[in-house]
Motif scaffolding. Structure first.
Motif, PDB file in Angstrom:
ATOM      1  N   CYS A 144      29.599  38.731  50.279  1.00  0.00           N
ATOM      2  CA  CYS A 144      29.802  38.422  51.697  1.00  0.00           C
ATOM      3  C   CYS A 144      29.452  36.971  52.006  1.00  0.00           C
ATOM      4  O   CYS A 144      29.119  36.193  51.127  1.00  0.00           O
ATOM      5  N   GLU A 159      28.223  44.296  57.138  1.00  0.00           N
ATOM      6  CA  GLU A 159      29.036  43.128  56.779  1.00  0.00           C
ATOM      7  C   GLU A 159      28.201  41.897  56.428  1.00  0.00           C
ATOM      8  O   GLU A 159      28.662  41.020  55.711  1.00  0.00           O
ATOM      9  N   ASP A 189      33.614  36.543  56.719  1.00  0.00           N
ATOM     10  CA  ASP A 189      33.464  37.641  55.773  1.00  0.00           C
ATOM     11  C   ASP A 189      33.031  37.309  54.359  1.00  0.00           C
ATOM     12  O   ASP A 189      32.194  37.979  53.802  1.00  0.00           O
TER      13      ASP A 189
END
Lengths: 439, 764
Positions: free
Chosen positions: B233, B397, B529
């Motif tokens: 990530c 995330e 991301d």
């Protein structure tokens, strides 16, 4: 339930209602001076209540013997968090069986003691934490609480004096460790029963983080007579700084075992001979547990001349503890006795800290092997060093409680250990009467 | 935060040496600062105190018994002795007690060689064991696909319990039984149901908790340990790769030096096995070899030659080029890719997988010309200042950002304000939490330009604060209105605003307008991301922006640097390129480390006229359509720099290798060479040097960077005229166990996910 016959030599303060079955109901309790202390306390300032308790010299009856009035005075007057009064009824110390009598025979005295403690520290809520094995006493306590609540002695605006105090009974789940005050609070909060870091002490941050007074059943039951009759009256029962009477639980190799209320400073010799009816089978005294299994054992020569008060027992290197006096006669194998004690502590260690968790296990395994004739040269030293390595290094006092009696046995009865060494069978054989369980 | 005058230091004496420590310091920490070692097992910085192992007992004057240095707070005039005979005896006996039931299976134990109990025994233990009783044996248990528990090895330091509960807010581990039968237990009888982060394994001082993918694979001393940055990530966690024979065997955070400190999530820790996936591309593939329509293995020289030949033909014919860059490639590679596109291919048709609208953020912040853009580093979330979190789900995330937010809440009383459409887990740490229908509308409301519409009037909730005694279990609904939410927020100072892809374009402008009105310095973190999503944006993978968000109108600087012209007109973004593909209007598309066809598919028949070149690790959906596929190295197999979601640059070091594949940078240089550009040999260092001088904000200290520190980029304010296209923001919406393409090729992550899916299915 059961009947109670007091011994003529007893000085009955806490046990004064034990032979009055009526006092176990609210009506009977009221007839027997019940809640008079509360009425008196309601007219006093908190400081005046605490002063009276301080004057009485009352020291904690749970085992540590901390002055009760002083403990109450540590609670801050102002607190953002709610304050609590806890009654420690987790009576679990081997050799101790006095609190159960109060719970059974005089439950309202505990309620009254808690109400007065609540007045003294400004609490509005109390809990009675009752040992799980005392299931039948919880029913008695709950019934008493219901009666008291229905009659306005517990709840809101008590006696019309604007005093709110509610009490709940709560059961333990069979853990000796939960008699340790902070572990009790953890358990009462619904958590695993392990002790807490101190400081903060309960008086500052205890149950639910609030300032908390936690007292033994007998301590709280001693409070109403102190308030009624005055601190000086109570203090006069015992030697200086050792005020009052207390319940001694006499067990072991005597003819008449039982719980006796005696003034502090009472001679042990008379406890055994006059109240206990002398040694069983006329055997000689070998060892004495003065105050529950956690206290160092005393050999007969020291024990015979003992006066049963905090300071006199402390001078011998032991403790008055919880009042559990266990008499051990000459036919007892002290190795087996040490093993029996260690079985208890190994079973009851909460496991939180290393020395207690691993040390009690080690000692129990070693003592088992030792008593079975598997002891080898050097094992006695190892037993002593392992005990010393537990002593003073554990998180709470349970480690000390396991190490102290063991060390005292190793010190005073070393020869008996020597006699077991290298495959020699136990010299006491089947004569010895200490029960050793299989676990 | 308000400046508080520094309190005077406490003076104490340890072993006759005068030392000082700030008030409130634990004795064990004060000793550590003074380089006086006080050993411990259960003490762990920033977790709750246990005083259970009794290793740190010291003598303190005026105290009758030995005291645990891990619980005593320093006080003025305290006299401490940590090296007396009594203390040595206590330590020795603590080790001896621990070893009574610890199996001596060090030769096969995973922890052997990096075991704290081994070290302590070596240093403080007895030379001989006096414990001759039988040891307890218990069979090993598998608690999850990743976590194994070997009960006899456990020394009950409770670190795992605290890391899981206090650190992760998962509370999946506990203690059962009592006394010598005490044991650590998982939350579901015989197995764990948790976030599988593995922090319990890392924090275990012995080999009681071990990791499935690593156990019994190697001895720690057979590996080299490389401090790399996680390629999953955008948080940029440091991960220490254990490499043997050029193969990565494990990743952990034992070194604790990175921005993540103790933390790694399941992806960073256990997802590294994608590097060894059997489907990894080992050699280039091309279509049309021997007349075959299938992709067939070819040599590098054939592949590169084929590509260059086609591209030169297209150039000659004036055909159109399209380039899609990677959000995982290193900065040097992203920078070189756009330079290649603009200078060698001669096109501005370049884009990347966007997940945060960085140009809009920098444009909105552009008001204060010449001032550094107020970005917040990840670390700032720990400090305790107020945080506004809008959108996204950091727990899944951005696990590090979530960890830092929890840290700030737990240790520094962060007031966390959350606006989210979902019941995200972080609401348990929220000071004010508003569930809203649409975060962008909520931002307009905050800024006073939007009314509290139906989509806004969600439930306002504040979580009950019960840490650390119990996990928060109930959420008390307090029906806080959004007005109250906004009113409280407006009283805050030095707020950090963290926002997800829900906020883009004009909403960012609104957000910055609101933030600018708050007291103090408002700082921002835009959550993107992938490992180098922020870097890809900074390096200019945009059709209308050069590196450092430089508009094409200011291209002369780069033209001078690159020795030639750059097309003046903005190129096509991905949506435009895709439209061109579908109209069979794009002559060639070069996709480097991206898989655009997965989320935005293109009909295969429409690709017939397009020469498609893909370089990647795997034969992705996009690569399957390619005419030539080039095998690339992964982020763990090359050196360079990465920029995390907050804008912090870190050095990536080469961990393992992979035979047959080449780095993106090397491929670009080889392609440039084949196309006739004279770039010379690929050198990441030289490219970094160019980035440092040419890209705004990247003039970072090399010394700091190379020493392994993270360095905040500091782009200067200035307007960023750009083409807004919020529809181009396509967040991965990764879960805890998924991570775009890479995660799909991690056998470990897939096994964990399958188990969790099964569990969910069973629950329904």
């Amino acid at each position: 339930m059961s009947s109670y016959t007091p011994h003529p030599l007893e000085v009955r303060v806490v046990s004064r209602r034990f032979d009055q079955p009526k006092a176990r109901t609210l009506a009977g309790y009221l007839e027997s001076d019940g809640f008079k202390a509360l009425d008196k306390a309601l007219a006093l300032t908190p400081d005046a209540i605490i002063d009276e308790v301080k004057k009485s010299g009352l020291r904690g009856r749970g085992g540590a013997g901390f002055p009760t009035g002083l403990k109450w005075s540590f609670v801050p007057k102002q607190s953002a968090r709610e304050k609590y009064v806890l009654c420690n009824a987790d009576e679990s110390e081997p050799g101790t069986c006095k609190d159960r009598l109060i719970l059974e025979y005089d439950p309202f005295a505990i309620i009254e003691g808690m109400l007065i403690a609540g007045l003294a520290i400004g609490a509005r809520r109390g809990y009675i934490y009752i040992r799980g094995e005392y299931r039948y006493l919880i029913d008695i306590m709950e019934a008493a609480l219901k009666e008291a609540r229905d009659a306005g002695y517990v709840g809101t605006n008590i006696r019309g004096k604007g005093f709110d105090f509610d009490i709940h009974a709560h059961t333990g789940a069979g853990a000796y460790e939960c008699g340790e005050e902070s572990a009790l609070m953890e358990s009462l909060e619904g958590k695993r029963g392990i002790p807490r870091l101190k400081p903060p002490f309960p008086a500052v941050a205890g149950f639910m983080g609030g300032p908390t007074v936690i007292n033994n059943v007998e301590t709280l039951a001693s409070v109403p007579p102190i308030i009624i009759n005055g601190g000086d009256w109570f203090a006069a029962f015992g030697p200086p700084k050792n005020g009052g009477t207390r319940l001694f639980c006499l067990s072991g190799h005597v003819n008449n075992q039982g719980v006796f209320e005696l003034p502090l400073g009472f001679p042990l010799r008379r406890l055994i001979d006059d109240l206990g009816g002398g040694m069983r089978h006329g055997a000689k005294l070998k060892a004495l547990v003065p105050g529950g299994s956690s206290t160092p054992l005393l050999p007969a020569d020291i024990a015979w001349d003992l006066a049963l008060d905090y300071d006199s027992v402390a001078k011998t290197g032991s403790f008055l503890g919880s009042g559990g006096v266990v008499v051990v006669d000459e036919n007892t194998c002290m190795v087996k006795f040490a093993l029996r004690i260690m079985q208890f502590y190994r079973h009851e260690s909460c496991g939180w800290c290393v020395p207690c968790r691993e040390g009690t296990n080690w000692l129990q395994l070693s003592l088992t092997r030792f008593h079975n004739g598997g002891g080898r040269d050097g094992d006695i030293e190892t037993l002593r060093e392992v005990s010393e390595n537990i002593l003073g290094r554990t998180f709470c006092a349970l480690g000390d409680a396991a190490a102290m009696p063991t060390l005292s046995i190793l010190k005073h009865w070393r020869q008996e250990f020597e006699d077991h060494l290298n495959g020699k069978p136990c010299p006491f054989g089947a004569k010895t009467s200490v029960a050793v369980s299989a676990h | 935060m308000a400046d508080t005058p520094a309190k005077p230091l406490i003076n104490l004496t340890v072993n006759g040496r005068a030392i000082t420590a700030p008030p409130g310091t634990l004795l064990i920490e004060a000793c550590k600062q003074a380089h006086i070692e006080v050993p411990s097992f259960c003490y762990y910085p920033n977790l709750s105190l246990q005083a259970a192992c009794r290793m740190c007992l010291v003598e303190i004057e005026k105290m009758p018994k030995l005291q645990t240095a891990c619980t005593v707070v320093v006080s003025e005039g305290m006299v401490v002795r940590s090296e007396t005979e009594q203390v040595h005896r206590a330590r020795k006996s603590a080790v001896e007690f621990i070893l009574t039931n610890h199996p001596l299976d060090c030769p096969v134990c995973d922890a052997g060689g990096e075991c704290e109990l081994q070290d302590m025994t070596f240093k403080y233990g007895a030379e001989k064991s006096r414990f001759v009783e039988p040891k307890r044996h218990r069979d090993e248990q598998q608690w999850s696909p990743l976590i194994y528990f070997d009960r006899p090895r456990c020394i009950l330091c409770y670190r795992c319990v605290r890391a899981c509960g206090e650190g992760m807010d998962v509370w999946a581990l506990g203690v059962a039984n009592r006394g010598v039968n005490s044991t650590i237990i998982p939350n579901h009888e015989d197995h764990l149901e948790c976030e599988e982060c593995g922090n319990c394994v890392d924090i275990c001082p012995v080999g009681a908790l071990t990791a499935g993918p690593y156990r019994y694979k190697t001895r720690p001393w057979e590996m080299t340990h490389v401090g790399a940055v996680c390629t999953y990530c955008g948080d940029g966690c440091k991960t220490t790769l254990g490499v043997r024979n050029d193969t990565i065997l494990r990743a952990d955070n034992r070194d604790k030096s990175g921005i993540n400190g103790d933390f790694l999530c399941v992806k960073g820790r256990y997802g590294v096995d994608f590097t060894q996936h059997p489907e990894r591309l080992k050699q280039p593939l091309a279509r049309g070899v021997g007349g075959s329509a299938e992709l067939k293995p070819v040599s590098w020289s054939y592949a590169l030659g084929t590509i260059a030949k086609r591209w030169l033909e297209i150039q000659k014919a004036g055909g159109s080029f399209g380039v899609v860059g990677s959000t995982r490639s290193l900065n040097e590679e992203a920078y070189t890719l756009q330079k290649f596109a603009r200078r060698v291919l001669g096109t501005n048709n370049i884009d990347h997988h966007r997940s945060a609208d960085y140009p809009a953020l920098f444009d909105a912040l552009g008001g204060r010309e010449g001032q550094p853009v107020p970005l917040a580093p990840a670390e700032a979330l720990k400090a305790g200042g107020p945080v506004l979190l809008i959108g996204g789900n950091p727990t899944d995330e951005h696990p590090l950002l979530a960890w830092n937010l929890r840290w700030g809440y737990r240790l520094n009383k962060t007031r966390l304000y959350i606006l989210n459409r979902d019941d995200i887990k972080l609401r348990r740490q929220a000071y004010r939490y508003a569930k809203v229908g649409d975060e962008a509308a909520a931002v307009r409301f905050l800024n006073g330009t939007g009314a509290a519409s139906a989509s806004l009037t969600g439930v306002g909730e504040a979580s009950e604060k019960r840490w650390p005694q119990t996990p928060p279990s109930t959420v008390e609904t307090v029906n806080e209105s959004l007005q109250e939410f906004r009113a409280r927020l407006r009283q805050e100072k030095d707020v950090i605003i963290v926002f997800g892809s829900e906020i883009s374009g004009d909403a960012i402008r609104e957000l910055v307008a609101f933030g600018s009105g708050l007291e103090g310095t408002t700082r921002y973190i835009a959550m993107s991301d992938n490992a180098n999503s922020h870097g890809a944006a900074d390096m200019g993978l945009y059709p209308d922006l050069l590196p450092g968000y430089t508009p094409l109108s200011e291209r002369s600087k780069f033209e001078a640097l690159w020795g030639g012209p750059i097309p003046a007109e903005p190129g096509m973004d991905w949506n435009q390129m895709r439209a061109a593909l579908q109209q069979q209007n794009l002559c060639t598309l070069y996709v480097s480390g991206a898989n655009p066809f997965r989320n935005t598919p293109v009909a295969p028949e429409s690709l017939k006229q397009t020469f498609l070149v893909v370089q990647d690790l795997f034969l992705t959906e996009t690569a399957q359509c390619a005419d030539v596929v080039l095998p690339a190295l992964s982020g763990y197999e090359k050196a360079g720099t990465l920029t995390n979601t907050c804008g912090e640059v870190q050095v990536q070091k080469r961990g393992g290798g992979f035979e047959g594949a080449k780095s993106d940078l090397e491929i670009l240089y080889l392609l440039a060479d084949a196309m006739g550009a004279e770039w010379g040999a690929a050198s990441p260092d030289r490219v970094l040097q160019e980035i440092r001088t040419a890209v705004k904000g990247y003039g970072v200290s090399l010394a700091k960077l190379l020493s392994g520190e993270s360095v905040m980029t500091a782009p200067l304010n200035g307007r960023v005229p750009h083409r807004t296209a919020p529809e181009l923001l396509l967040p991965n919406r990764d879960t805890l166990f998924t991570a775009g393409t890479l995660g799909r090729y991690s056998v470990v992550l897939n096994s964990v996910m399958e188990r969790h899916l099964k569990k969910e299915a069973a629950a329904e």
